[in-house]
Design an enzyme around this catalytic site. Structure first.
Site, PDB file in Angstrom:
ATOM      1  N   TYR A  97       0.828  -1.209   0.000  1.00 41.85           N
ATOM      2  CA  TYR A  97       0.000   0.000   0.000  1.00 41.85           C
ATOM      3  C   TYR A  97       0.869   1.269   0.000  1.00 41.85           C
ATOM      4  O   TYR A  97       0.604   2.217  -0.737  1.00 41.85           O
ATOM      5  CB  TYR A  97      -0.907  -0.041   1.226  1.00 41.85           C
TER       6      TYR A  97
ATOM      7  N   LYS B 164       0.956   4.209  -2.720  1.00 41.63           N
ATOM      8  CA  LYS B 164       0.623   5.601  -2.402  1.00 41.63           C
ATOM      9  C   LYS B 164       1.806   6.540  -2.658  1.00 41.63           C
ATOM     10  O   LYS B 164       1.606   7.719  -2.976  1.00 41.63           O
ATOM     11  CB  LYS B 164       0.142   5.705  -0.959  1.00 41.63           C
TER      12      LYS B 164
HETATM   13  N1  LIG Z   1      -9.448   6.408   5.712  1.00 46.96           N
HETATM   14  C1  LIG Z   1      -8.216   6.870   5.870  1.00 46.96           C
HETATM   15  O1  LIG Z   1      -7.796   7.276   6.991  1.00 46.96           O
HETATM   16  C2  LIG Z   1      -7.295   6.927   4.695  1.00 46.96           C
HETATM   17  C3  LIG Z   1      -5.960   7.276   4.908  1.00 46.96           C
HETATM   18  C4  LIG Z   1      -5.104   7.407   3.829  1.00 46.96           C
HETATM   19  C5  LIG Z   1      -5.589   7.170   2.547  1.00 46.96           C
HETATM   20  N2  LIG Z   1      -6.881   6.782   2.359  1.00 46.96           N
HETATM   21  C6  LIG Z   1      -7.340   6.524   1.013  1.00 46.96           C
HETATM   22  O2  LIG Z   1      -8.583   7.157   0.811  1.00 46.96           O
HETATM   23  C7  LIG Z   1      -9.297   6.459  -0.195  1.00 46.96           C
HETATM   24  C8  LIG Z   1     -10.709   6.160   0.293  1.00 46.96           C
HETATM   25  O3  LIG Z   1     -10.621   5.212   1.345  1.00 46.96           O
HETATM   26  P1  LIG Z   1     -11.731   5.053   2.479  1.00 46.96           P
HETATM   27  O4  LIG Z   1     -10.998   5.062   3.766  1.00 46.96           O
HETATM   28  O5  LIG Z   1     -12.842   5.990   2.254  1.00 46.96           O
HETATM   29  O6  LIG Z   1     -12.182   3.532   2.235  1.00 46.96           O
HETATM   30  P2  LIG Z   1     -13.585   2.863   1.808  1.00 46.96           P
HETATM   31  O7  LIG Z   1     -13.340   1.406   1.708  1.00 46.96           O
HETATM   32  O8  LIG Z   1     -14.663   3.345   2.686  1.00 46.96           O
HETATM   33  O9  LIG Z   1     -13.845   3.453   0.351  1.00 46.96           O
HETATM   34  C9  LIG Z   1     -13.125   3.027  -0.790  1.00 46.96           C
HETATM   35  C10 LIG Z   1     -14.108   2.817  -1.923  1.00 46.96           C
HETATM   36  O10 LIG Z   1     -13.370   2.450  -3.105  1.00 46.96           O
HETATM   37  C11 LIG Z   1     -14.128   1.449  -3.791  1.00 46.96           C
HETATM   38  N3  LIG Z   1     -13.243   0.680  -4.656  1.00 46.96           N
HETATM   39  C12 LIG Z   1     -12.313  -0.213  -4.283  1.00 46.96           C
HETATM   40  N4  LIG Z   1     -11.705  -0.739  -5.351  1.00 46.96           N
HETATM   41  C13 LIG Z   1     -12.271  -0.158  -6.445  1.00 46.96           C
HETATM   42  C14 LIG Z   1     -12.048  -0.282  -7.824  1.00 46.96           C
HETATM   43  N5  LIG Z   1     -11.139  -1.123  -8.317  1.00 46.96           N
HETATM   44  N6  LIG Z   1     -12.789   0.495  -8.664  1.00 46.96           N
HETATM   45  C15 LIG Z   1     -13.736   1.340  -8.184  1.00 46.96           C
HETATM   46  N7  LIG Z   1     -13.995   1.470  -6.873  1.00 46.96           N
HETATM   47  C16 LIG Z   1     -13.266   0.737  -6.011  1.00 46.96           C
HETATM   48  C17 LIG Z   1     -14.733   0.618  -2.677  1.00 46.96           C
HETATM   49  O11 LIG Z   1     -15.859  -0.128  -3.136  1.00 46.96           O
HETATM   50  C18 LIG Z   1     -15.089   1.652  -1.630  1.00 46.96           C
HETATM   51  O12 LIG Z   1     -16.417   2.094  -1.738  1.00 46.96           O
HETATM   52  C19 LIG Z   1      -8.462   5.226  -0.541  1.00 46.96           C
HETATM   53  O13 LIG Z   1      -7.672   5.496  -1.673  1.00 46.96           O
HETATM   54  C20 LIG Z   1      -7.594   5.069   0.676  1.00 46.96           C
HETATM   55  O14 LIG Z   1      -6.417   4.370   0.389  1.00 46.96           O
HETATM   56  C21 LIG Z   1      -7.747   6.648   3.410  1.00 46.96           C
END
Ligand SMILES: NC(=O)c1ccc[n+]([C@@H]2O[C@H](COP(=O)([O-])OP(=O)(O)OC[C@H]3O[C@@H](n4cnc5c(N)ncnc54)[C@H](O)[C@@H]3O)[C@@H](O)[C@H]2O)c1
Length: 320
Positions: free
Chosen positions: A170, A174
């Site tokens: 991951y 990123k």
């Molecule tokens: N939550 C955090 O603290 C955090 C921290 C750093 C980065 N991020 C990043 O933020 C983004 C959103 O994450 P989140 O925490 O809201 O998670 P989440 O799982 O709630 O949302 C991610 C969404 O992406 C969709 N998804 C996954 N693979 C897919 C694909 N191949 N095509 C289309 N849709 C797809 C999933 O169905 C899901 O609805 C991600 O890129 C994650 O890596 C989140």
């Protein structure tokens, strides 16, 4: 008041978590939205049309315009089709928010080839695929003499910038997203396109931060880890007001926005006689580490955790 009226946005992974809040806010600010979400599990298994459909319906109920897309951003042809869908439904594309993501956290010795592959394909492949598709549209408009205000907002992570144990796949993905952001910003600036990235921290199904923060109902004035806190920065970066900002990577959570500096040389040694001999390096390497050498550790990651803990504590005391 910042308005996105007349703009068209593709938000990937918009069915849940952070992407959902981004799509809803962009929609409230007047943008027409392609709500993409594959709908699988947090590890990327399966598919479900409902998350994208529900967010689409919510935007429309609120008076906005939206269409759902249920394909995977890991598929280049499907990503081309997402951009084509925006153009067909709403007449163009102005904003791409690359948010879709999955996790396969394991120590490096336990990672399967599939754990590496899917994480790279969704995060890195996904960013490449949608930016490639949209930038072809923007480049053509620019070459036809039309004004372009293209906006890409990628989603990186402090895991990629600072490192986090259990996340080599991951974090590598990123870090690549941050590099894509910087280089695509250099390449696309001449066509009127800005490319930036956020590193969010929010309580979603992908994070194990809770239940420290609980939710809005547990007596806090506000919830520093609510995913709603991330969306305003994305909406700002998508707006005409942010035209001067490109190639930047921001941290965002709660009521805090940080600007992260890219890699830079922090110390140097130079040979005055040509290339270094191995023995010269052995004699001088300590000059690179005036404070003492150690294997890589990310003090910044500890600071991020401290900031989150402090924000949660202060939001709690605000109500007591
Ligand atoms: N939550 C955090 O603290 C955090 C921290 C750093 C980065 N991020 C990043 O933020 C983004 C959103 O994450 P989140 O925490 O809201 O998670 P989440 O799982 O709630 O949302 C991610 C969404 O992406 C969709 N998804 C996954 N693979 C897919 C694909 N191949 N095509 C289309 N849709 C797809 C999933 O169905 C899901 O609805 C991600 O890129 C994650 O890596 C989140």
């Amino acid at each position: 008041m910042v308005s996105l009226a007349g703009k068209v946005a593709l938000v990937t992974g918009a069915g849940r978590g952070i992407g959902r809040e981004e799509a809803l806010l962009l929609g409230r600010l007047g943008a027409s939205i392609v709500v993409n979400d594959l709908g699988g599990s947090g590890e990327g298994a399966g598919a479900d049309a409902r998350p994208a459909q529900l967010v689409t319906e919510e935007i429309i109920r609120g008076g906005g315009a939206a269409v759902a897309n249920h394909d995977s951003v890991a598929d280049p042809a499907a990503s081309d089709a997402m951009v084509a869908q925006a153009i067909e439904a709403f007449g163009g594309i102005d904003i791409v928010v690359n948010n879709a993501g999955v996790l396969r956290d394991r120590m490096i010795f336990n990672l399967t080839p599939e754990d590496i592959d899917i994480v790279l394909k969704v995060h890195v492949g996904g960013a490449f695929n949608t930016i490639r598709a949209a930038s072809r549209w923007w480049r053509k408009l620019a070459k036809d003499g039309r004004e372009v205000t293209g906006r890409v907002i990628n989603t990186s992570s402090v895991s990629g910038l600072f490192g986090n144990i259990g996340q080599t796949n991951y974090g590598a993905a990123k870090a690549a997203v941050a590099a894509i952001t910087q280089i695509a910003a250099m390449e696309l600036g001449r066509y009127g396109v800005t490319v930036n990235a956020i590193c969010p921290t929010a309580r979603t199904r992908l994070t194990t931060i809770g239940p420290v923060g609980g939710s809005d109902g547990d007596g806090r004035a506000w919830d520093p880890l609510a995913p709603t806190n991330v969306a305003p920065l994305v909406a700002f970066l998508a707006s005409d007001e942010a035209s001067e900002i490109s190639g930047q990577v921001f941290g965002v959570f709660g009521g805090q926005i940080s600007l992260f500096e890219p890699w830079h040389a922090s110390a140097e040694i130079r040979s005055s006689t040509g290339p270094f001999e191995v023995c010269d390096i052995a004699a001088r390497w300590r000059e690179l580490f005036p404070g003492g050498a150690s294997s890589f550790a990310a003090p910044e990651m500890a600071r991020v955790r401290d900031d989150v803990a402090a924000a949660l504590a202060s939001a709690a005391t605000a109500t007591s």
